[in-house]
Design a protein around this motif. Sequence first.
Motif, PDB file in Angstrom:
ATOM      1  N   GLN A   3      48.825  32.713  34.366  1.00  0.00           N
ATOM      2  CA  GLN A   3      47.873  33.607  35.022  1.00  0.00           C
ATOM      3  C   GLN A   3      46.459  33.250  34.562  1.00  0.00           C
ATOM      4  O   GLN A   3      46.219  33.007  33.371  1.00  0.00           O
ATOM      5  CB  GLN A   3      48.165  35.069  34.698  1.00  0.00           C
ATOM      6  N   LEU A   4      45.549  33.231  35.533  1.00  0.00           N
ATOM      7  CA  LEU A   4      44.157  32.857  35.264  1.00  0.00           C
ATOM      8  C   LEU A   4      43.231  33.913  35.853  1.00  0.00           C
ATOM      9  O   LEU A   4      43.396  34.305  37.014  1.00  0.00           O
ATOM     10  CB  LEU A   4      43.841  31.503  35.897  1.00  0.00           C
ATOM     11  N   VAL A   5      42.264  34.340  35.066  1.00  0.00           N
ATOM     12  CA  VAL A   5      41.290  35.329  35.536  1.00  0.00           C
ATOM     13  C   VAL A   5      39.897  34.825  35.216  1.00  0.00           C
ATOM     14  O   VAL A   5      39.537  34.664  34.042  1.00  0.00           O
ATOM     15  CB  VAL A   5      41.515  36.704  34.880  1.00  0.00           C
ATOM     16  N   GLU A   6      39.113  34.567  36.280  1.00  0.00           N
ATOM     17  CA  GLU A   6      37.744  34.080  36.092  1.00  0.00           C
ATOM     18  C   GLU A   6      36.761  35.239  36.015  1.00  0.00           C
ATOM     19  O   GLU A   6      36.992  36.312  36.567  1.00  0.00           O
ATOM     20  CB  GLU A   6      37.313  33.169  37.257  1.00  0.00           C
ATOM     21  N   GLY A  26      50.301  33.720  29.896  1.00  0.00           N
ATOM     22  CA  GLY A  26      51.579  33.248  30.403  1.00  0.00           C
ATOM     23  C   GLY A  26      52.079  32.052  29.616  1.00  0.00           C
ATOM     24  O   GLY A  26      51.921  31.990  28.399  1.00  0.00           O
ATOM     25  N   SER A  27      52.640  31.077  30.303  1.00  0.00           N
ATOM     26  CA  SER A  27      53.256  29.902  29.667  1.00  0.00           C
ATOM     27  C   SER A  27      52.197  28.860  29.319  1.00  0.00           C
ATOM     28  O   SER A  27      52.181  27.744  29.842  1.00  0.00           O
ATOM     29  CB  SER A  27      54.300  29.296  30.597  1.00  0.00           C
ATOM     30  N   ILE A  28      51.318  29.230  28.412  1.00  0.00           N
ATOM     31  CA  ILE A  28      50.163  28.371  28.106  1.00  0.00           C
ATOM     32  C   ILE A  28      50.566  27.069  27.451  1.00  0.00           C
ATOM     33  O   ILE A  28      49.864  26.059  27.557  1.00  0.00           O
ATOM     34  CB  ILE A  28      49.146  29.119  27.234  1.00  0.00           C
ATOM     35  N   ALA A  74      41.723  30.013  20.341  1.00  0.00           N
ATOM     36  CA  ALA A  74      42.061  31.296  19.718  1.00  0.00           C
ATOM     37  C   ALA A  74      41.980  32.433  20.730  1.00  0.00           C
ATOM     38  O   ALA A  74      42.705  33.423  20.628  1.00  0.00           O
ATOM     39  CB  ALA A  74      41.133  31.568  18.543  1.00  0.00           C
ATOM     40  N   LYS A  75      41.080  32.290  21.720  1.00  0.00           N
ATOM     41  CA  LYS A  75      40.908  33.332  22.738  1.00  0.00           C
ATOM     42  C   LYS A  75      41.621  32.984  24.036  1.00  0.00           C
ATOM     43  O   LYS A  75      41.542  33.748  25.000  1.00  0.00           O
ATOM     44  CB  LYS A  75      39.415  33.544  23.011  1.00  0.00           C
ATOM     45  N   TYR A  76      42.291  31.838  24.094  1.00  0.00           N
ATOM     46  CA  TYR A  76      42.965  31.389  25.313  1.00  0.00           C
ATOM     47  C   TYR A  76      42.001  31.453  26.501  1.00  0.00           C
ATOM     48  O   TYR A  76      42.333  31.998  27.563  1.00  0.00           O
ATOM     49  CB  TYR A  76      44.207  32.236  25.593  1.00  0.00           C
TER      50      TYR A  76
END
Length: 115
Positions: A3-6, A26-28, A74-76
Amino acid sequence: QVQLVESGGGLVQAGGSLRLSCAVSGSIFNINSMGWYRQDPGKQRELVASITSGGGTYYADSVKGRFTISRDNAKYTVYLQMNSLQPEDTAVYYCGANAVMGRFWGQGTQVTVSS
């Protein structure tokens, strides 16, 4: 799944700066690379900048020297620092993740540069 949120888009005058952020969840650990893309209405989505899991970066010729892609593990979060913005940089900017199970997209954020 990824999941990506801009965030961080907006209206800026020519010559100004903006920083876009992309929060990843998610599955980073299955992500090979992250990229920032942009799209004008009626045009194809184009890659602006990317960063690999190893830290290698790529920039489109049109943004070299003006844009910088970076990440905070650290903050993904992946960032796109955009300086010396020009009206031709106006577009919807998308964060994209190239993962083992496919490509994922954020919802996009509008960047408008006024002359």
